[in-house]
Scaffold this active site. Structure first.
Site, PDB file in Angstrom:
ATOM      1  N   ASP A   1      -3.184  -7.289  -4.949  1.00  0.00           N
ATOM      2  CA  ASP A   1      -4.158  -7.166  -3.862  1.00  0.00           C
ATOM      3  C   ASP A   1      -3.657  -8.080  -2.749  1.00  0.00           C
ATOM      4  O   ASP A   1      -3.808  -9.303  -2.817  1.00  0.00           O
ATOM      5  CB  ASP A   1      -5.538  -7.599  -4.362  1.00  0.00           C
ATOM      6  CG  ASP A   1      -6.578  -7.595  -3.256  1.00  0.00           C
ATOM      7  OD1 ASP A   1      -6.208  -7.415  -2.068  1.00  0.00           O
ATOM      8  OD2 ASP A   1      -7.772  -7.777  -3.565  1.00  0.00           O
ATOM      9  N   VAL A   2      -3.043  -7.473  -1.724  1.00  0.00           N
ATOM     10  CA  VAL A   2      -2.387  -8.287  -0.697  1.00  0.00           C
ATOM     11  C   VAL A   2      -3.377  -8.977   0.244  1.00  0.00           C
ATOM     12  O   VAL A   2      -2.972  -9.769   1.091  1.00  0.00           O
ATOM     13  CB  VAL A   2      -1.353  -7.472   0.119  1.00  0.00           C
ATOM     14  CG1 VAL A   2      -0.140  -7.134  -0.724  1.00  0.00           C
ATOM     15  CG2 VAL A   2      -1.970  -6.223   0.733  1.00  0.00           C
TER      16      VAL A   2
ATOM     17  N   ASN B   1       1.715  -2.279   5.407  1.00  0.00           N
ATOM     18  CA  ASN B   1       1.045  -0.995   5.611  1.00  0.00           C
ATOM     19  C   ASN B   1      -0.354  -0.925   4.989  1.00  0.00           C
ATOM     20  O   ASN B   1      -1.194  -0.157   5.455  1.00  0.00           O
ATOM     21  CB  ASN B   1       1.929   0.116   5.024  1.00  0.00           C
ATOM     22  CG  ASN B   1       1.188   1.420   4.870  1.00  0.00           C
ATOM     23  OD1 ASN B   1       0.992   2.160   5.831  1.00  0.00           O
ATOM     24  ND2 ASN B   1       0.726   1.718   3.647  1.00  0.00           N
TER      25      ASN B   1
ATOM     26  N   SER C   1       1.296   3.369  -2.652  1.00  0.00           N
ATOM     27  CA  SER C   1       0.981   4.345  -3.705  1.00  0.00           C
ATOM     28  C   SER C   1       0.534   5.679  -3.129  1.00  0.00           C
ATOM     29  O   SER C   1       0.633   6.711  -3.796  1.00  0.00           O
ATOM     30  CB  SER C   1      -0.103   3.783  -4.624  1.00  0.00           C
ATOM     31  OG  SER C   1      -1.186   3.271  -3.868  1.00  0.00           O
ATOM     32  N   ARG C   2       0.040   5.653  -1.891  1.00  0.00           N
ATOM     33  CA  ARG C   2      -0.506   6.888  -1.300  1.00  0.00           C
ATOM     34  C   ARG C   2      -0.191   6.927   0.200  1.00  0.00           C
ATOM     35  O   ARG C   2       0.212   5.918   0.788  1.00  0.00           O
ATOM     36  CB  ARG C   2      -2.032   6.930  -1.460  1.00  0.00           C
ATOM     37  CG  ARG C   2      -2.478   7.001  -2.904  1.00  0.00           C
ATOM     38  CD  ARG C   2      -3.979   7.091  -3.040  1.00  0.00           C
ATOM     39  NE  ARG C   2      -4.662   5.834  -2.755  1.00  0.00           N
ATOM     40  CZ  ARG C   2      -5.557   5.662  -1.777  1.00  0.00           C
ATOM     41  NH1 ARG C   2      -5.873   6.662  -0.983  1.00  0.00           N
ATOM     42  NH2 ARG C   2      -6.133   4.492  -1.606  1.00  0.00           N
TER      43      ARG C   2
ATOM     44  N   TYR D   1     -12.266  -2.665  12.184  1.00  0.00           N
ATOM     45  CA  TYR D   1     -10.918  -2.097  12.013  1.00  0.00           C
ATOM     46  C   TYR D   1     -10.084  -2.311  13.289  1.00  0.00           C
ATOM     47  O   TYR D   1      -8.925  -2.739  13.224  1.00  0.00           O
ATOM     48  CB  TYR D   1     -11.076  -0.610  11.700  1.00  0.00           C
ATOM     49  CG  TYR D   1      -9.817   0.151  11.390  1.00  0.00           C
ATOM     50  CD1 TYR D   1      -9.237   0.085  10.126  1.00  0.00           C
ATOM     51  CD2 TYR D   1      -9.229   0.983  12.343  1.00  0.00           C
ATOM     52  CE1 TYR D   1      -8.092   0.816   9.830  1.00  0.00           C
ATOM     53  CE2 TYR D   1      -8.098   1.726  12.055  1.00  0.00           C
ATOM     54  CZ  TYR D   1      -7.529   1.643  10.794  1.00  0.00           C
ATOM     55  OH  TYR D   1      -6.394   2.382  10.501  1.00  0.00           O
TER      56      TYR D   1
ATOM     57  N   LYS E   1      -6.678  -4.426  13.690  1.00  0.00           N
ATOM     58  CA  LYS E   1      -5.461  -3.732  14.131  1.00  0.00           C
ATOM     59  C   LYS E   1      -4.938  -4.303  15.453  1.00  0.00           C
ATOM     60  O   LYS E   1      -3.729  -4.326  15.685  1.00  0.00           O
ATOM     61  CB  LYS E   1      -5.726  -2.231  14.250  1.00  0.00           C
ATOM     62  CG  LYS E   1      -6.011  -1.543  12.915  1.00  0.00           C
ATOM     63  CD  LYS E   1      -4.857  -1.698  11.941  1.00  0.00           C
ATOM     64  CE  LYS E   1      -4.999  -0.835  10.700  1.00  0.00           C
ATOM     65  NZ  LYS E   1      -3.890  -1.031   9.753  1.00  0.00           N
TER      66      LYS E   1
ATOM     67  N   ALA F   1     -10.508  -4.572  15.581  1.00  0.00           N
ATOM     68  CA  ALA F   1     -10.228  -6.003  15.756  1.00  0.00           C
ATOM     69  C   ALA F   1      -9.043  -6.416  14.885  1.00  0.00           C
ATOM     70  O   ALA F   1      -8.137  -7.138  15.336  1.00  0.00           O
ATOM     71  CB  ALA F   1     -11.465  -6.829  15.404  1.00  0.00           C
TER      72      ALA F   1
ATOM     73  N   GLY G   1       0.823  -1.215   0.000  1.00  0.00           N
ATOM     74  CA  GLY G   1       0.000   0.000   0.000  1.00  0.00           C
ATOM     75  C   GLY G   1       0.846   1.250   0.000  1.00  0.00           C
ATOM     76  O   GLY G   1       0.653   2.157   0.818  1.00  0.00           O
TER      77      GLY G   1
ATOM     78  N   ILE H   1      -3.445  10.594  11.328  1.00  0.00           N
ATOM     79  CA  ILE H   1      -2.469  11.056  10.342  1.00  0.00           C
ATOM     80  C   ILE H   1      -3.223  11.612   9.131  1.00  0.00           C
ATOM     81  O   ILE H   1      -4.200  10.995   8.668  1.00  0.00           O
ATOM     82  CB  ILE H   1      -1.553   9.883   9.884  1.00  0.00           C
ATOM     83  CG1 ILE H   1      -0.948   9.125  11.088  1.00  0.00           C
ATOM     84  CG2 ILE H   1      -0.466  10.395   8.943  1.00  0.00           C
ATOM     85  CD1 ILE H   1      -0.004   9.894  11.963  1.00  0.00           C
TER      86      ILE H   1
HETATM   87  P1  NAP Z   1      -4.608   5.618   2.428  1.00  0.00           P
HETATM   88  O1  NAP Z   1      -4.090   6.992   2.206  1.00  0.00           O
HETATM   89  O2  NAP Z   1      -6.049   5.330   2.236  1.00  0.00           O
HETATM   90  O3  NAP Z   1      -3.723   4.600   1.541  1.00  0.00           O
HETATM   91  C1  NAP Z   1      -3.983   3.234   1.615  1.00  0.00           C
HETATM   92  C2  NAP Z   1      -2.984   2.491   0.782  1.00  0.00           C
HETATM   93  O4  NAP Z   1      -3.240   1.080   0.923  1.00  0.00           O
HETATM   94  C3  NAP Z   1      -3.076   2.805  -0.688  1.00  0.00           C
HETATM   95  O5  NAP Z   1      -1.763   2.873  -1.222  1.00  0.00           O
HETATM   96  C4  NAP Z   1      -3.839   1.620  -1.258  1.00  0.00           C
HETATM   97  O6  NAP Z   1      -3.464   1.292  -2.582  1.00  0.00           O
HETATM   98  C5  NAP Z   1      -3.349   0.515  -0.347  1.00  0.00           C
HETATM   99  N1  NAP Z   1      -4.238  -0.651  -0.320  1.00  0.00           N
HETATM  100  C6  NAP Z   1      -5.487  -0.755   0.155  1.00  0.00           C
HETATM  101  N2  NAP Z   1      -5.960  -2.001   0.009  1.00  0.00           N
HETATM  102  C7  NAP Z   1      -4.974  -2.723  -0.592  1.00  0.00           C
HETATM  103  C8  NAP Z   1      -4.843  -4.060  -1.000  1.00  0.00           C
HETATM  104  N3  NAP Z   1      -5.833  -4.954  -0.833  1.00  0.00           N
HETATM  105  N4  NAP Z   1      -3.692  -4.455  -1.593  1.00  0.00           N
HETATM  106  C9  NAP Z   1      -2.676  -3.584  -1.775  1.00  0.00           C
HETATM  107  N5  NAP Z   1      -2.740  -2.284  -1.388  1.00  0.00           N
HETATM  108  C10 NAP Z   1      -3.877  -1.860  -0.803  1.00  0.00           C
HETATM  109  O7  NAP Z   1      -4.288   5.137   3.927  1.00  0.00           O
HETATM  110  P2  NAP Z   1      -3.205   5.646   4.985  1.00  0.00           P
HETATM  111  O8  NAP Z   1      -3.867   6.640   5.855  1.00  0.00           O
HETATM  112  O9  NAP Z   1      -1.944   5.967   4.326  1.00  0.00           O
HETATM  113  O10 NAP Z   1      -3.052   4.316   5.851  1.00  0.00           O
HETATM  114  C11 NAP Z   1      -1.967   3.419   5.732  1.00  0.00           C
HETATM  115  C12 NAP Z   1      -2.017   2.453   6.889  1.00  0.00           C
HETATM  116  O11 NAP Z   1      -1.954   3.182   8.105  1.00  0.00           O
HETATM  117  C13 NAP Z   1      -3.292   1.629   6.958  1.00  0.00           C
HETATM  118  O12 NAP Z   1      -2.993   0.323   7.404  1.00  0.00           O
HETATM  119  C14 NAP Z   1      -4.105   2.360   7.990  1.00  0.00           C
HETATM  120  O13 NAP Z   1      -5.038   1.517   8.616  1.00  0.00           O
HETATM  121  C15 NAP Z   1      -3.029   2.821   8.934  1.00  0.00           C
HETATM  122  N6  NAP Z   1      -3.393   3.940   9.776  1.00  0.00           N
HETATM  123  C16 NAP Z   1      -3.734   5.143   9.241  1.00  0.00           C
HETATM  124  C17 NAP Z   1      -4.062   6.181  10.086  1.00  0.00           C
HETATM  125  C18 NAP Z   1      -4.439   7.548   9.593  1.00  0.00           C
HETATM  126  O14 NAP Z   1      -4.809   8.389  10.415  1.00  0.00           O
HETATM  127  N7  NAP Z   1      -4.332   7.836   8.318  1.00  0.00           N
HETATM  128  C19 NAP Z   1      -4.071   5.998  11.475  1.00  0.00           C
HETATM  129  C20 NAP Z   1      -3.725   4.754  11.972  1.00  0.00           C
HETATM  130  C21 NAP Z   1      -3.378   3.736  11.119  1.00  0.00           C
HETATM  131  P3  NAP Z   1      -4.285   1.744  -3.922  1.00  0.00           P
HETATM  132  O15 NAP Z   1      -4.638   3.188  -3.779  1.00  0.00           O
HETATM  133  O16 NAP Z   1      -3.281   1.481  -4.985  1.00  0.00           O
HETATM  134  O17 NAP Z   1      -5.471   0.869  -4.050  1.00  0.00           O
END
Ligand code: NAP
Length: 245
Positions: A61-62, A88, A12-13, A153, A157, A155, A10, A186
């Site tokens: 798709d992981v 991630n 890409s973003r 979510y 995490k 559960a 994950g 974040i």
């Molecule tokens: P995000 O901006 O929505 O990005 C999610 C990333 O995961 C994207 O690159 C997406 O890829 C990829 N992804 C989703 N499903 C996938 C799959 N089945 N296979 C491969 N790639 C997949 O999310 P983020 O905020 O950066 O979050 C990243 C991690 O941090 C997550 O595990 C999230 O739960 C955790 N987290 C985030 C926050 C927060 O506040 N943002 C807080 C705590 C934890 P595509 O776009 O290419 O589909």
């Protein structure tokens, strides 16, 4: 860390993207996994290459075992054995428990927890053999303290914690560490769509007085991936501005 092979799921973003950039900046050869955002992954890899790094976009798709396994096989073939794995990839499908659908539960458990199992299992043998490895999983403060509307979510995490600590125990004597990062709020696409009321309420819970940035998490990941962190394993590092202290 120069020349080490790092796979970030994950990437890409958001947080994963920042982790890939920072690992590349310390000399890692990075595999940028994505599912749908191919253009963003390509753009990121081009940026890393323009800075002199090595980056490989890798679609998978992981949440599906076969794709997770072929992802690791491709990265191994193109870049070499994975030495650093950052689990991630993650999604949210928020709903109150009373209204939660099985599909929302299943999607989140598969994407946020089963993917960590599949990817870690696919790299662990190589790491144990090499007597070096860094496994990092991105959990969440929701997994530590729960969150209304996120039973699925939280559960998943929280499941990451038990999984990673068990892997840490299995692999510690072989130079392989496994740790968890638990980010707070974040600023990414994931949190971008939350209503202002929830966002502002969240801010009052953050002693640091600001939301986190992807780079805040990325810097922690780089440290845990480094040689300097060789005696740190089975730990959960909250990167949350003091939210859960
Ligand atoms: P995000 O901006 O929505 O990005 C999610 C990333 O995961 C994207 O690159 C997406 O890829 C990829 N992804 C989703 N499903 C996938 C799959 N089945 N296979 C491969 N790639 C997949 O999310 P983020 O905020 O950066 O979050 C990243 C991690 O941090 C997550 O595990 C999230 O739960 C955790 N987290 C985030 C926050 C927060 O506040 N943002 C807080 C705590 C934890 P595509 O776009 O290419 O589909």
């Amino acid at each position: 860390m120069s020349g080490r092979v790092a796979l970030i799921t994950g990437a890409s973003r958001g947080i994963g993207r920042a982790v890939a950039i920072e690992l590349a900046r310390v000399g890692c050869r990075v595999a940028v996994n994505y599912q749908n955002s191919g253009a963003a992954a390509d753009e990121l890899c081009a940026m890393i290459r323009s800075e002199g790094g090595v980056a490989l976009p890798a679609r998978a798709d992981v949440s599906l075992r076969e794709q997770a396994e072929s992802l690791v096989a491709t990265v191994t073939k193109e870049l070499g054995e994975v030495e650093i794995l950052v689990n991630n990839a993650g999604i949210t499908r928020d709903n109150l428990l009373m209204r939660m659908k099985d599909a929302e539960w299943d999607d989140v458990l598969r994407t946020n927890l089963s993917s960590v199992y599949y990817c870690t299992q696919a790299v662990i043998r190589g790491m144990m053999k090499a007597r070096f490895g860094r496994i990092i999983a991105v959990s969440s403060v929701s997994g530590l303290v729960g969150n209304a509307g996120q039973a699925n979510y939280a559960a998943a995490k929280a499941g990451i914690l038990g999984f990673v600590k068990s892997v840490a125990r299995e692999a510690a004597s072989r130079g392989v560490t496994a740790n968890v990062i638990a980010p707070g709020y974040i600023e990414t696409d994931m949190t971008g769509n939350l209503p202002d009321g929830i966002k502002n309420g969240m801010l009052t819970q953050i002693p640091a007085g600001r939301y986190g940035l992807p780079i805040d998490v990325a810097k922690a990941a780089v440290f845990l991936a480094s040689d300097e962190a060789s005696y740190i394993t089975g730990q959960v590092l909250a990167v949350d501005g003091g939210m859960t202290m």
